[in-house]
Design a protein around this motif. Structure first.
Motif, short mmCIF file in Angstrom:
data_model
loop_
_atom_site.label_atom_id
_atom_site.label_comp_id
_atom_site.label_asym_id
_atom_site.label_seq_id
_atom_site.Cartn_x
_atom_site.Cartn_y
_atom_site.Cartn_z
N GLU A 4 5.50 -7.18 15.30
CA GLU A 4 4.50 -6.47 16.11
C GLU A 4 3.83 -5.36 15.31
N LEU A 5 4.63 -4.68 14.51
CA LEU A 5 4.05 -3.63 13.66
C LEU A 5 3.05 -4.24 12.68
N LEU A 6 3.43 -5.36 12.08
CA LEU A 6 2.55 -6.02 11.12
C LEU A 6 1.26 -6.49 11.80
N GLN B 181 -2.72 -1.97 2.35
CA GLN B 181 -3.39 -0.92 3.10
C GLN B 181 -3.10 0.43 2.46
N ALA C 79 -0.08 -5.26 14.53
CA ALA C 79 -0.86 -4.06 14.89
C ALA C 79 -1.62 -3.57 13.66
N GLU C 80 -0.99 -3.62 12.51
CA GLU C 80 -1.67 -3.16 11.29
C GLU C 80 -2.80 -4.12 10.90
N GLY D 213 -1.28 -7.93 2.94
CA GLY D 213 -1.10 -7.03 4.06
C GLY D 213 0.35 -6.97 4.45
N ALA D 214 0.84 -5.86 4.99
CA ALA D 214 0.20 -4.60 5.15
C ALA D 214 0.30 -3.73 3.90
N GLU E 11 -8.54 -4.57 10.44
CA GLU E 11 -9.76 -5.33 10.75
C GLU E 11 -10.77 -4.42 11.48
N GLU F 217 -4.65 -5.90 12.99
CA GLU F 217 -5.79 -5.67 13.87
C GLU F 217 -6.41 -4.29 13.63
N ALA F 218 -5.57 -3.33 13.30
CA ALA F 218 -6.08 -1.99 13.01
C ALA F 218 -6.95 -2.00 11.75
#
Lengths: 428, 428
Positions: free
Chosen positions: A336-338, A289, A340-341, A285-286, A346, A343-344
């Motif tokens: 923070e971007l990582l 994705q 957010a990705e 990740g990320a 998931e 949790e998004a």
């Protein structure tokens, strides 16, 4: 590690497991816990792996590499003799650890041309001392050192079993050596010299890694609801039975990419037998994705996706930009971007009913990583016991080894003859 | 490429396909070939990918990077905007191509600290110009260059679509640009500037890569028995229907490891939809024989194993040794050992009834690799047509993108709210 299996429950995931099923499974976990504890205490074959945090002597490892102050460490090993060591140095952020774990001539030649051989420590690892790939590479490495005017015997440390060609070589040339522990299959040997020599050679605090392993040992409890390792193993087992024949293991940290490879060996070689075993899929990740997520979300419902991240990271702010469509990025950080990705992704999987589990560790340090490695091993052993397979052997690998040896003129093997009988159906 | 699917026939493999089934399937292949040819000629969305060997202008790419003579190229892109370029430079043996295809702060910071920014060419790639990971990294890269006293606009090449923030930035600063071709999804763009700019910047012969693609184009014939690309695709499709829900893609060459990642995106994102699609598993021979082979041979019978190798290699002799148990290695070469392991593994899988296919290319050069990439794309498109899925879209990725953007304050998205509703079941 912390485990959150909320998204693997029957209420959330198509293949999910109900709370009542987990309660029933927990009775088996308690019994298996006793079996594992006995195995550890008696140092039984395989189970002895879970005693390594106690049994490994960090000072002996440090003493073996004490005379070197290498710019680079070149590990010559394959499978369990390489992946654990790579996992630890990568997770600890060490630069300069290289591995020859293949017999691709271009790779071997290219790496030897690139390395400063006069300041490289060669770390050759083979329990038997006869692993074809490792010994072939080691012979090539020795020749390259001789050509470079470097005395190989002055810059080599050997990790091997009590007998065999490598042990004899080490005795003959008075090389520093470390033992491969008894009763420990290669893929379970990361918390022994097999996994720790390169980190020690770079001056890392290997005691903290063993402390983490000891914390993992202390965390084993006779209930999946109390023990993260058993929680993960029990849920993976329950989902496999319900059709999750694939386990996509996705760390959200580049430094844990080798850990995903280590996990893939642990899971595949321990559990892939008797027609059982989840296929481990290594992802990252990320990045993935943008590669695998389409399949994980909308492909077959045959997967458990394991998402792994550290809680804390060294972070990097994203500079502000005047571009309006990108302004939301400015002021945030890459971390923070990582996150957010993470949790998004998931939530995205959960919204599609695709089972996933979250694993979290505190940070990328020796203790957290040592504990994670231990707990994943314990999880794997639990799955093996639940499945009724021989977790600690790898019989299906032997056929090909004999065939390859026969093809190279290393003896007469019927397996080599089977190679010549191949059914050919060629399109050119 | 040459394809040998002898070990995927019903006579050899548990999930294998009979000759009669392939004959019937071939009628569908012929019809689909016509569909694909029409799509190529009309440059329809997606099918236009197979026209790239003709449509890509190598001289324009070379002109865009002509003013640079970089020590390193740093590609900032993700997914299809990075994997193709990595695949080509790795396959051609180029050193010095680095990629920021993740937003891991430790990786981004570590790489920027390590690179000689004054002699690095930054290659930023995003069709829309708004990809969050790519733009965030690019903002960090620009700042690092400014700190190092390097004028970023003097050392940046942009590959993007006809509009968007990156296009505007390029216009504003008069940066050299290359186009992302119309009608070509990212994972099919390797034979365009998206895949070729870094190789061109290092002076590789990118025309030979396109020549290879053109040879792949010329090899498309309306029968799987006459066309390697369709042979591979048809067999993969037939086996998926019979239960081979996993496709383990195993190159026996370190330089093709990025190609396995490229293939994994191609296969997963194109075919993983509507509850269908093989899960691609990236592996590497011979290394993963010591990791995954146990599972492939003795685990579930749900796999197609794709074995790939070059016919010719630069080779390295294994020095003689006086150790008797290893004497069979002396006089052989690393390449012979690797080839013996390839054939041994293939036979080992066949002996266990596990379906496998052999792909071979002549050697690791531009023409062979360009042709291989083209033929794997054509194979994938054939599978998509046979399966009846929308090969060229990736709708399941969008949900997570909106959620992540919402979490970062980039607007109101209901997907972000779903993240907060996560079902938690934690074991610590």
């Amino acid at each position: 590690m912390n485990v959150d299996f909320g998204n693997a429950l029957a209420s959330e995931a198509t293949l999910g497991v109900s709370g009542a099923s987990l309660e029933r499974l927990d009775e088996r976990v308690a019994a298996i816990h006793d079996r594992i504890e006995t195995g550890i205490e008696d140092r039984e074959f395989g189970y002895a792996s879970l005693a390594l945090p106690d049994d490994t002597d960090p000072e002996a490892i440090e003493a073996a590499v004490d005379d070197f102050d290498p710019d680079a460490v070149l590990t010559v090993g394959i499978g369990g003799s390489a992946l654990g060591a790579e996992t630890i140095t990568a997770a600890l952020g060490v630069d300069g650890h290289y591995t020859l774990d293949n017999v691709d001539p271009a790779r071997t030649r290219g790496l030897l041309d690139e390395l400063p051989l006069e300041s490289t420590l060669v770390n050759v690892v083979s329990k038997s001392g006869t692993t074809a790939e490792t010994l072939a590479n080691f012979l090539v490495v020795r020749e390259a050192m001789a050509r470079a005017g470097v005395e190989w015997a002055d810059r080599t440390v050997v990790t091997t079993g009590e007998s065999g060609p490598l042990r004899e070589l080490a005795d003959e040339h008075d090389l520093p050596t470390c033992p491969v522990p008894d009763g420990v299959p290669g893929r379970f040997s990361v918390l022994s010299p097999v996994g720790l020599v390169p980190a020690a050679a770079f001056g890392c605090d290997i005691e903290s890694v063993l402390d983490g392993g000891a914390a993992g040992r202390a965390s084993l409890e006779p209930s999946l609801f109390e023990c993260p390792a058993y929680a993960y193993g029990a849920v993976a087992y329950a989902l496999e039975g319900r059709g999750a024949t694939t386990n996509a293991f996705v760390p959200y940290a580049e430094a844990l990419e080798p850990l995903a490879e280590w996990f893939a060996q642990l899971w595949a070689e321990s559990l892939g037998k008797d027609g059982l075993g989840q296929t481990p899929v290594r992802a990252l990740g990320a990045t993935d994705q943008h590669s695998q997520l389409q399949l994980y979300r909308a492909g077959r419902t045959d997967k458990l996706v394991t998402l792994l991240r550290p809680h804390e990271r060294v972070d990097v702010p994203i500079p502000e930009t005047g571009v309006e469509s990108l302004s939301y990025l400015g002021g945030a950080t890459l971390g923070e971007l990582l996150d957010a990705e993470f949790e998004a992704t998931e939530a995205s999987l959960a919204a599609a009913g695709q089972a996933n589990v979250r694993l979290e560790i505190d940070r990328l340090d020796g203790e957290s990583v040592g504990r994670l490695l231990y707990e994943l091993e314990a999880a794997c052993i639990l799955v093996g016991e639940l499945s009724g397979v021989e977790t600690f052997t790898q019989p299906a690998v032997e056929w090909g080894k004999r065939a390859a040896r026969g093809l190279l003129g290393g003896g007469t093997f019927e397996e080599a003859e089977a190679v010549d009988d191949k059914t050919v159906r060629r399109v050119e």
